[in-house]
Write a protein that holds these residues in place. Structure first.
Motif, PDB file in Angstrom:
ATOM      1  N   ILE A 167     -16.888  -8.757  -2.290  1.00 45.71           N
ATOM      2  CA  ILE A 167     -16.367  -7.853  -3.370  1.00 45.71           C
ATOM      3  C   ILE A 167     -16.343  -8.545  -4.632  1.00 45.71           C
ATOM      4  CG2 ILE A 167     -14.716  -6.660  -1.765  1.00 45.71           C
ATOM      5  CD1 ILE A 167     -12.580  -8.234  -3.018  1.00 45.71           C
ATOM      6  N   GLU A 168     -16.159  -7.920  -5.931  1.00 53.57           N
ATOM      7  CA  GLU A 168     -16.087  -8.820  -7.080  1.00 53.57           C
ATOM      8  C   GLU A 168     -14.826  -9.322  -7.000  1.00 53.57           C
ATOM      9  OE1 GLU A 168     -18.414  -9.062  -9.428  1.00 53.57           O
ATOM     10  OE2 GLU A 168     -19.723  -8.244  -8.132  1.00 53.57           O
ATOM     11  N   PRO A 169     -14.710 -10.545  -7.548  1.00 56.40           N
ATOM     12  CA  PRO A 169     -13.432 -11.055  -8.001  1.00 56.40           C
ATOM     13  C   PRO A 169     -12.614 -10.158  -8.817  1.00 56.40           C
ATOM     14  CG  PRO A 169     -15.020 -12.754  -8.668  1.00 56.40           C
ATOM     15  CD  PRO A 169     -15.867 -11.378  -8.171  1.00 56.40           C
ATOM     16  N   PHE A 170     -11.248 -10.040  -8.564  1.00 53.28           N
ATOM     17  CA  PHE A 170     -10.246  -9.286  -9.171  1.00 53.28           C
ATOM     18  C   PHE A 170      -9.099  -9.816  -9.594  1.00 53.28           C
ATOM     19  CE2 PHE A 170      -9.657  -9.361  -4.829  1.00 53.28           C
ATOM     20  CZ  PHE A 170      -8.280  -9.540  -4.649  1.00 53.28           C
ATOM     21  N   VAL A 171      -8.412  -9.184 -10.334  1.00 60.21           N
ATOM     22  CA  VAL A 171      -6.881  -9.787 -10.829  1.00 60.21           C
ATOM     23  C   VAL A 171      -5.865  -8.336 -10.543  1.00 60.21           C
ATOM     24  CG1 VAL A 171      -5.424 -10.914 -12.363  1.00 60.21           C
ATOM     25  CG2 VAL A 171      -7.918 -11.609 -11.979  1.00 60.21           C
ATOM     26  N   PRO A 172      -5.034  -8.435  -9.486  1.00 56.50           N
ATOM     27  CA  PRO A 172      -4.095  -7.387  -9.546  1.00 56.50           C
ATOM     28  C   PRO A 172      -3.302  -7.666 -10.573  1.00 56.50           C
ATOM     29  CG  PRO A 172      -4.166  -8.532  -7.569  1.00 56.50           C
ATOM     30  CD  PRO A 172      -4.963  -9.575  -8.338  1.00 56.50           C
ATOM     31  N   PRO A 173      -2.676  -6.246 -11.133  1.00 56.90           N
ATOM     32  CA  PRO A 173      -1.612  -6.374 -12.275  1.00 56.90           C
ATOM     33  C   PRO A 173      -0.162  -7.127 -11.675  1.00 56.90           C
ATOM     34  CG  PRO A 173      -1.709  -3.966 -11.399  1.00 56.90           C
ATOM     35  CD  PRO A 173      -2.728  -5.089 -10.682  1.00 56.90           C
ATOM     36  N   ILE A 174       0.528  -7.610 -12.535  1.00 56.74           N
ATOM     37  CA  ILE A 174       1.826  -8.015 -12.290  1.00 56.74           C
ATOM     38  C   ILE A 174       2.767  -6.926 -11.984  1.00 56.74           C
ATOM     39  CG2 ILE A 174       3.787  -9.212 -13.176  1.00 56.74           C
ATOM     40  CD1 ILE A 174       2.013 -10.841 -14.793  1.00 56.74           C
ATOM     41  N   TRP A 175       2.327  -5.914 -12.779  1.00 61.39           N
ATOM     42  CA  TRP A 175       3.252  -4.698 -12.404  1.00 61.39           C
ATOM     43  C   TRP A 175       2.318  -3.453 -12.430  1.00 61.39           C
ATOM     44  CZ3 TRP A 175       4.520  -0.530 -15.657  1.00 61.39           C
ATOM     45  CH2 TRP A 175       5.622   0.395 -15.193  1.00 61.39           C
ATOM     46  N   GLY A 176       2.401  -2.538 -11.495  1.00 59.84           N
ATOM     47  CA  GLY A 176       1.620  -1.278 -11.585  1.00 59.84           C
ATOM     48  C   GLY A 176       0.830  -1.424 -10.450  1.00 59.84           C
ATOM     49  N   GLU A 177      -0.213  -0.158 -10.397  1.00 56.76           N
ATOM     50  CA  GLU A 177      -1.165   0.166  -9.505  1.00 56.76           C
ATOM     51  C   GLU A 177      -2.591  -0.461  -9.675  1.00 56.76           C
ATOM     52  OE1 GLU A 177      -0.617   4.235  -7.310  1.00 56.76           O
ATOM     53  OE2 GLU A 177      -2.618   4.196  -8.127  1.00 56.76           O
ATOM     54  N   ASN A 178      -3.472  -0.621  -8.354  1.00 54.74           N
ATOM     55  CA  ASN A 178      -4.793  -1.083  -8.497  1.00 54.74           C
ATOM     56  C   ASN A 178      -5.379  -0.827  -7.377  1.00 54.74           C
ATOM     57  OD1 ASN A 178      -6.725  -2.633  -9.980  1.00 54.74           O
ATOM     58  ND2 ASN A 178      -6.123  -4.668  -8.686  1.00 54.74           N
ATOM     59  N   ARG A 179      -6.679  -0.727  -7.466  1.00 49.62           N
ATOM     60  CA  ARG A 179      -7.520  -0.370  -6.179  1.00 49.62           C
ATOM     61  C   ARG A 179      -8.313  -1.822  -6.039  1.00 49.62           C
ATOM     62  NH1 ARG A 179      -9.113   3.396  -2.837  1.00 49.62           N
ATOM     63  NH2 ARG A 179      -8.207   5.040  -3.708  1.00 49.62           N
ATOM     64  N   ILE A 180      -8.276  -2.145  -4.650  1.00 49.54           N
ATOM     65  CA  ILE A 180      -9.159  -3.483  -4.244  1.00 49.54           C
ATOM     66  C   ILE A 180      -9.758  -2.850  -2.948  1.00 49.54           C
ATOM     67  CG2 ILE A 180      -9.184  -5.808  -3.492  1.00 49.54           C
ATOM     68  CD1 ILE A 180      -6.252  -6.072  -4.967  1.00 49.54           C
ATOM     69  N   ALA A 181     -10.961  -2.826  -3.069  1.00 49.22           N
ATOM     70  CA  ALA A 181     -11.841  -2.125  -1.917  1.00 49.22           C
ATOM     71  C   ALA A 181     -11.106  -0.749  -1.454  1.00 49.22           C
ATOM     72  CB  ALA A 181     -11.930  -3.128  -0.618  1.00 49.22           C
ATOM     73  N   ASN A 182     -10.766  -0.803  -0.051  1.00 41.66           N
ATOM     74  CA  ASN A 182     -10.159   0.744   0.273  1.00 41.66           C
ATOM     75  C   ASN A 182      -8.584   0.707   0.120  1.00 41.66           C
ATOM     76  OD1 ASN A 182      -9.987  -0.930   2.438  1.00 41.66           O
ATOM     77  ND2 ASN A 182      -9.708   0.469   4.027  1.00 41.66           N
ATOM     78  N   PHE A 183      -8.019  -0.467  -0.461  1.00 40.81           N
ATOM     79  CA  PHE A 183      -6.542  -0.601  -0.506  1.00 40.81           C
ATOM     80  C   PHE A 183      -6.059  -0.188  -1.963  1.00 40.81           C
ATOM     81  CE2 PHE A 183      -7.135  -3.031   3.131  1.00 40.81           C
ATOM     82  CZ  PHE A 183      -5.825  -3.061   3.838  1.00 40.81           C
ATOM     83  N   ILE A 184      -5.018   0.467  -1.904  1.00 40.81           N
ATOM     84  CA  ILE A 184      -4.256   1.052  -3.304  1.00 40.81           C
ATOM     85  C   ILE A 184      -3.069  -0.090  -3.229  1.00 40.81           C
ATOM     86  CG2 ILE A 184      -3.155   2.309  -4.502  1.00 40.81           C
ATOM     87  CD1 ILE A 184      -4.612   4.501  -3.387  1.00 40.81           C
ATOM     88  N   THR A 185      -2.867  -0.995  -4.092  1.00 43.76           N
ATOM     89  CA  THR A 185      -1.908  -1.872  -4.246  1.00 43.76           C
ATOM     90  C   THR A 185      -1.032  -1.574  -5.422  1.00 43.76           C
ATOM     91  OG1 THR A 185      -2.755  -3.545  -6.058  1.00 43.76           O
ATOM     92  CG2 THR A 185      -3.402  -3.892  -3.555  1.00 43.76           C
ATOM     93  N   ASN A 186       0.417  -1.664  -5.320  1.00 42.01           N
ATOM     94  CA  ASN A 186       1.327  -1.564  -5.940  1.00 42.01           C
ATOM     95  C   ASN A 186       2.213  -2.893  -6.392  1.00 42.01           C
ATOM     96  OD1 ASN A 186       3.210  -0.310  -7.728  1.00 42.01           O
ATOM     97  ND2 ASN A 186       3.910   1.049  -6.459  1.00 42.01           N
ATOM     98  N   SER A 187       2.080  -3.287  -7.621  1.00 42.27           N
ATOM     99  CA  SER A 187       3.017  -4.649  -7.871  1.00 42.27           C
ATOM    100  C   SER A 187       4.253  -4.276  -8.527  1.00 42.27           C
ATOM    101  CB  SER A 187       2.286  -5.700  -8.638  1.00 42.27           C
ATOM    102  OG  SER A 187       0.753  -5.837  -7.964  1.00 42.27           O
ATOM    103  N   TYR A 188       5.342  -4.818  -8.370  1.00 38.38           N
ATOM    104  CA  TYR A 188       6.712  -4.406  -8.986  1.00 38.38           C
ATOM    105  C   TYR A 188       7.478  -5.582  -8.963  1.00 38.38           C
ATOM    106  CZ  TYR A 188       7.453  -4.241  -3.761  1.00 38.38           C
ATOM    107  OH  TYR A 188       7.823  -4.446  -2.472  1.00 38.38           O
ATOM    108  N   PHE A 189       8.311  -5.317  -9.783  1.00 41.50           N
ATOM    109  CA  PHE A 189       9.540  -6.165  -9.903  1.00 41.50           C
ATOM    110  C   PHE A 189      10.740  -5.846  -9.097  1.00 41.50           C
ATOM    111  CE2 PHE A 189       7.265  -7.454 -13.713  1.00 41.50           C
ATOM    112  CZ  PHE A 189       7.195  -8.872 -13.655  1.00 41.50           C
TER     113      PHE A 189
END
Length: 188
Positions: free
Chosen positions: A142-164
């Protein structure tokens, strides 16, 4: 700047900030949730000032396929000393409450702002490190990626949600307690 001491109400507000800092050590400060079709209930990484909790082993097993290095308390050395830094900040907060000098409060507020900025930078630095230093020999490319510190992102078939979370909010309330004396004792 006047040498007059701040009021007792201001000292109490500053003391409350110190108590809140200590209390924040017992709560998570940041987290990330991963949702995918095979994990509809989600997987979590929960970061406390001194430890990681959540589905770390499962996430590491999945991350192995994309060549990400394992996430562990040993791979994030800040977790070993961050409680001491927070403890020293709390101690300094109590000293400022006792001394009740506005100049000391300004220094404490600056330490909070700088510490907060460094904390945000550190989270970002780790997200960059884990997401961009992928093993070229990984089974899934996969292409290198940087998830956000806060908020939603898609990595492959995963949806990530970062939060404080709770600990960060407690620190935020502590910061507001430090600003209260400046508001209360402003010149009319």
């Amino acid at each position: 700047m006047s040498s007059k001491k701040m009021s007792l109400a201001s000292a109490i507000s500053i003391s409350v900030a110190g108590v809140l800092l200590v209390a924040s050590l017992f709560f998570p400060w940041w987290g990330m949730n991963f949702i995918a079709p095979q994990y509809p209930e989600g997987l979590d990484i929960v970061v406390y000032p001194n430890k990681l909790k959540g589905n770390i082993d499962i996430i590491n097993g999945l991350n192995h396929y994309i060549g990400m290095k394992p996430i562990s308390e040993k791979s994030i050395p800040e977790l070993a000393y961050l409680p001491y830094v927070i403890g020293l900040m709390a101690l300094f907060t109590f000293v400022v409450a006792f001394v009740r000098k506005k100049s000391w409060l300004y220094v404490l507020i600056a330490v909070f702002v700088i510490g907060g900025a460094l904390g945000i930078y550190d989270i970002h630095r780790w997200l960059v490190d884990f997401g961009t230093n992928l093993d070229d020999n990984a089974p899934i490319k996969i292409e290198p990626f940087v998830p956000p510190i806060w908020g939603e992102n898609r990595i492959a078939n995963f949806i990530t949600n970062s939060y404080f979370t709770t600990g960060s909010y407690i620190v935020g309330i502590a910061f507001l307690c430090l600003l209260f004396p400046l508001w209360k004792e402003r010149k009319k």
